[in-house]
Design a protein around this motif. Structure first.
Motif, mmCIF file in Angstrom:
data_model
loop_
_atom_site.group_PDB
_atom_site.id
_atom_site.type_symbol
_atom_site.label_atom_id
_atom_site.label_comp_id
_atom_site.label_asym_id
_atom_site.label_seq_id
_atom_site.Cartn_x
_atom_site.Cartn_y
_atom_site.Cartn_z
ATOM 1 N N ASP A 204 -21.046 20.868 -31.120
ATOM 2 C CA ASP A 204 -21.476 21.935 -30.217
ATOM 3 C C ASP A 204 -20.396 23.000 -30.070
ATOM 4 O O ASP A 204 -20.692 24.188 -29.967
ATOM 5 C CB ASP A 204 -21.817 21.359 -28.838
ATOM 6 N N ARG A 205 -19.142 22.577 -30.014
ATOM 7 C CA ARG A 205 -18.000 23.475 -29.914
ATOM 8 C C ARG A 205 -17.041 23.132 -31.050
ATOM 9 O O ARG A 205 -16.118 22.344 -30.888
ATOM 10 C CB ARG A 205 -17.290 23.320 -28.566
ATOM 11 N N PRO A 206 -17.263 23.685 -32.244
ATOM 12 C CA PRO A 206 -16.412 23.318 -33.380
ATOM 13 C C PRO A 206 -14.985 23.785 -33.193
ATOM 14 O O PRO A 206 -14.713 24.831 -32.604
ATOM 15 C CB PRO A 206 -17.082 24.028 -34.568
ATOM 16 N N GLY A 207 -14.040 22.998 -33.707
ATOM 17 C CA GLY A 207 -12.628 23.332 -33.638
ATOM 18 C C GLY A 207 -12.172 24.062 -34.885
ATOM 19 O O GLY A 207 -12.808 23.989 -35.940
ATOM 20 N N TYR A 208 -11.038 24.754 -34.742
ATOM 21 C CA TYR A 208 -10.425 25.431 -35.890
ATOM 22 C C TYR A 208 -9.601 24.417 -36.667
ATOM 23 O O TYR A 208 -8.630 23.852 -36.154
ATOM 24 C CB TYR A 208 -9.551 26.599 -35.419
ATOM 25 N N LEU A 209 -9.981 24.186 -37.927
ATOM 26 C CA LEU A 209 -9.303 23.230 -38.796
ATOM 27 C C LEU A 209 -8.834 23.972 -40.042
ATOM 28 O O LEU A 209 -9.644 24.539 -40.784
ATOM 29 C CB LEU A 209 -10.244 22.098 -39.219
ATOM 30 N N HIS A 210 -7.535 23.941 -40.303
ATOM 31 C CA HIS A 210 -6.988 24.610 -41.475
ATOM 32 C C HIS A 210 -6.890 23.663 -42.669
ATOM 33 O O HIS A 210 -6.824 24.111 -43.812
ATOM 34 C CB HIS A 210 -5.594 25.154 -41.138
ATOM 35 N N HIS A 278 -1.947 18.900 -42.754
ATOM 36 C CA HIS A 278 -1.761 17.472 -42.953
ATOM 37 C C HIS A 278 -0.686 17.258 -44.021
ATOM 38 O O HIS A 278 -0.578 18.033 -44.969
ATOM 39 C CB HIS A 278 -3.058 16.823 -43.417
ATOM 40 N N ILE A 279 0.094 16.209 -43.856
ATOM 41 C CA ILE A 279 1.113 15.858 -44.853
ATOM 42 C C ILE A 279 0.505 14.947 -45.913
ATOM 43 O O ILE A 279 0.537 15.227 -47.106
ATOM 44 C CB ILE A 279 2.324 15.178 -44.196
ATOM 45 N N ASN A 280 -0.090 13.840 -45.473
ATOM 46 C CA ASN A 280 -0.738 12.887 -46.371
ATOM 47 C C ASN A 280 -1.487 11.882 -45.514
ATOM 48 O O ASN A 280 -1.341 11.861 -44.280
ATOM 49 C CB ASN A 280 0.304 12.176 -47.251
ATOM 50 N N ALA A 281 -2.297 11.048 -46.153
ATOM 51 C CA ALA A 281 -3.000 9.970 -45.468
ATOM 52 C C ALA A 281 -3.223 8.841 -46.467
ATOM 53 O O ALA A 281 -3.250 9.063 -47.676
ATOM 54 C CB ALA A 281 -4.335 10.458 -44.904
ATOM 55 N N TYR A 282 -3.393 7.612 -45.938
ATOM 56 C CA TYR A 282 -3.675 6.483 -46.822
ATOM 57 C C TYR A 282 -4.296 5.348 -46.012
ATOM 58 O O TYR A 282 -4.207 5.293 -44.788
ATOM 59 C CB TYR A 282 -2.414 6.014 -47.566
ATOM 60 N N ASP A 286 -6.975 -2.519 -41.676
ATOM 61 C CA ASP A 286 -8.233 -2.108 -41.045
ATOM 62 C C ASP A 286 -8.133 -0.720 -40.425
ATOM 63 O O ASP A 286 -8.815 -0.410 -39.442
ATOM 64 C CB ASP A 286 -8.642 -3.113 -39.959
ATOM 65 N N GLY A 287 -7.290 0.127 -40.987
ATOM 66 C CA GLY A 287 -7.122 1.453 -40.425
ATOM 67 C C GLY A 287 -6.757 2.481 -41.465
ATOM 68 O O GLY A 287 -6.649 2.193 -42.654
ATOM 69 N N VAL A 288 -6.578 3.689 -40.981
ATOM 70 C CA VAL A 288 -6.175 4.817 -41.817
ATOM 71 C C VAL A 288 -4.932 5.439 -41.185
ATOM 72 O O VAL A 288 -4.892 5.672 -39.966
ATOM 73 C CB VAL A 288 -7.295 5.868 -41.914
ATOM 74 N N VAL A 289 -3.921 5.686 -41.995
ATOM 75 C CA VAL A 289 -2.691 6.343 -41.559
ATOM 76 C C VAL A 289 -2.796 7.817 -41.923
ATOM 77 O O VAL A 289 -3.058 8.167 -43.074
ATOM 78 C CB VAL A 289 -1.463 5.713 -42.236
ATOM 79 N N VAL A 290 -2.596 8.689 -40.941
ATOM 80 C CA VAL A 290 -2.703 10.127 -41.153
ATOM 81 C C VAL A 290 -1.427 10.780 -40.636
ATOM 82 O O VAL A 290 -1.115 10.694 -39.445
ATOM 83 C CB VAL A 290 -3.922 10.728 -40.417
ATOM 84 N N ASP A 291 -0.683 11.431 -41.526
ATOM 85 C CA ASP A 291 0.559 12.114 -41.148
ATOM 86 C C ASP A 291 0.312 13.617 -41.097
ATOM 87 O O ASP A 291 -0.229 14.198 -42.048
ATOM 88 C CB ASP A 291 1.668 11.799 -42.145
ATOM 89 N N ILE A 292 0.715 14.248 -39.991
ATOM 90 C CA ILE A 292 0.363 15.638 -39.704
ATOM 91 C C ILE A 292 1.581 16.365 -39.138
ATOM 92 O O ILE A 292 2.388 15.768 -38.412
ATOM 93 C CB ILE A 292 -0.801 15.696 -38.685
#
Length: 468
Positions: A204-210, A278-282, A286-292
């Protein structure tokens, strides 16, 4: 001090550069960088760093030598600004020259000012921006071929200039955002110019994602609470980004899609923050690592208006931060990876994108203060938090691009390439660092100051594939 980095460059040259030091003999290919280089249209100035008209810069390497050329992308946006002296298209923070009547009743045209990134593809080399209009160019001469139009089974109003190569399939993955009564993010994969939908996320209110992230099995969207009511674009008469509002009470939403079938496997909230990159993700257990590269809020957008950066305003800094998202749950664990600021991050993309990794490179700020803009290069060990830096007073480096050695034995076996502005001399140079030791191997001086750019890619002479 940094004003030369935000000054229009009218000169287009072809030159052999004098090299001080010694380049590795295996470095045979080209670095093509993209960024803004014209900041005026007639007597009117663009308002934001992100609005400047796109120029490509090519550094070619062979036999220890460096050749250089630069050229504007020949687009309708540039011709309107340079030849007609008017701003004919809406940019990130600058409205076109329109009357009050036009603002109410005319449909704004998407800008073709593809000034953010480049993509080397299968027979097509593209300059990219955040509108879905890409511009094809010749990678050797930098001549503009024309506006690119892929077979569009998936369409929208906004996209990212940071598509990813899926680690397992080699498909190009990106998303488009389509505004509407209920907006929707549409994740897609692309092969041979044909787009295939992967998943959709209504908003409903989209965010700005680069930017966004991929892993071997997933696509991750981090939706920051810098959001817009799409009706604002029609009713408020303001430039694109000035319709967005910081709403920290919403938190930051992490949505994880499975690449195979588009299923949502996690939809979790974290404390509010903002980011460009984002730097990277992997994947992990049971999860996802996201570096930002994370900012506390969206104030950096305002800090990058041209009047502020030219006046030497204090720049908010991003810090490398890890977000561990539980699949099937709502938990997000947050860890700062280092005390050094880090922006415009790069990794050893070919082997480590979407996979476990140990090293990231970026630009930072000496002494933890943004009063002197971004004035150092940083190498980060993401496992230990230790950093190495390169800094020379009065010099301002751009995004560090890692190039692996042909027979690389380690993640940091190669070189780092960065365009550095000498503010006092008003000249730029290409800096080449040994990536492992993070010490200088060589530099080649350019005959003018290159305005601060955004992103670039290296392509080997024998293989033209994305190194994003």
């Amino acid at each position: 001090m940094v004003r030369a980095g935000f000054t229009t460059l009218d000169t287009e040259v072809v030159a052999d550069l004098e090299v001080r030091g010694e380049l590795p003999r295996w470095l045979t290919g080209a670095l093509v960088r993209n960024g803004p280089a014209r900041f005026e249209a007639g007597d009117r100035s663009f308002r934001h760093w992100f609005d400047g008209q796109a120029m490509l810069h090519r550094f070619g390497f062979a036999d220890g030598r460096v050749g250089y050329r630069n050229r504007y992308l020949d687009t309708p946006s540039l011709r309107s600004a340079r030849d007609d002296g008017r701003i004919g298209f809406g940019e990130f923070a600058t409205d076109p020259c329109r009357s009050a009547f036009d603002r109410l009743f005319a449909r704004p045209a998407n800008t073709s000012n593809a000034n953010v990134n480049v993509l080397f593809g299968d027979g097509r080399d593209l300059a990219l921006t955040e509108t879905p209009i890409a511009v094809e160019f010749d990678p050797d001469t930098l001549a503009t071929v024309g506006l690119a139009d892929p077979t569009r089974a998936v369409t929208g109003h906004l996209t990212t200039a940071h598509p990813h190569v899926a680690p397992r399939t080699g498909d190009l993955v990106n998303y488009v955002l389509k505004f509407g009564r209920r907006s929707v993010y549409r994740v897609y994969r692309e092969r041979g110019g044909v787009r295939e939908p992967v998943a959709e996320l209504p908003a409903d209110r989209p965010g700005y994602l680069h930017s966004f992230a991929v892993t071997e099995r997933h696509v991750v969207l981090a939706v920051f609470p810098f959001v817009v009511n799409p009706l604002s674009f029609l009713l408020r008469g303001k430039p694109f980004i000035e319709n967005y509002r910081w709403r920290p009470e919403l938190g930051t939403r992490f949505v994880v899609f499975r690449q195979d079938d588009g299923a949502v496997v996690a939809d979790a909230r974290a404390e509010p923050f903002f980011a460009f990159h984002h730097i990277n993700a992997y994947d992990r257990d049971d999860g996802v690592v996201v570096d930002i590269c994370s900012y506390p809020d969206a104030g950096v957008v305002d800090a990058l208006y041209l009047d502020r950066v030219r006046a030497g305003g204090d720049l908010p800094l991003a810090f490398p931060t890890r977000y561990e998202v539980d699949l099937g749950g709502a938990a997000v664990r947050v860890t700062r990876l280092a005390g050094e600021a880090l922006e415009l991050p790069r990794i050893a993309y070919r082997d480590h994108n979407g996979r476990d990794y140990g090293v990231a490179y970026g630009v930072g700020a000496r002494g933890g203060s943004g009063r002197d803009f971004l004035n150092q290069l940083v190498k980060l060990d993401v496992r230990t938090g230790t950093t190495r830096t390169w800094h020379e007073p009065g010099r301002y480096p751009g995004e560090p691009v890692f190039v692996p050695a042909p027979d690389a034995r380690g993640e940091d076996d190669g070189v780092v390439l960065s365009v550095v502005l000498d503010a006092a001399a008003q000249r730029s140079s290409l800096l080449v660092l040994d990536a492992a030791r993070f010490t200088e191997l060589a530099r080649a001086e350019v005959p003018h100051a290159i305005p601060f750019g955004f992103h670039g890619q290296y392509t080997a002479a024998t293989r033209r594939s994305p190194d994003l």
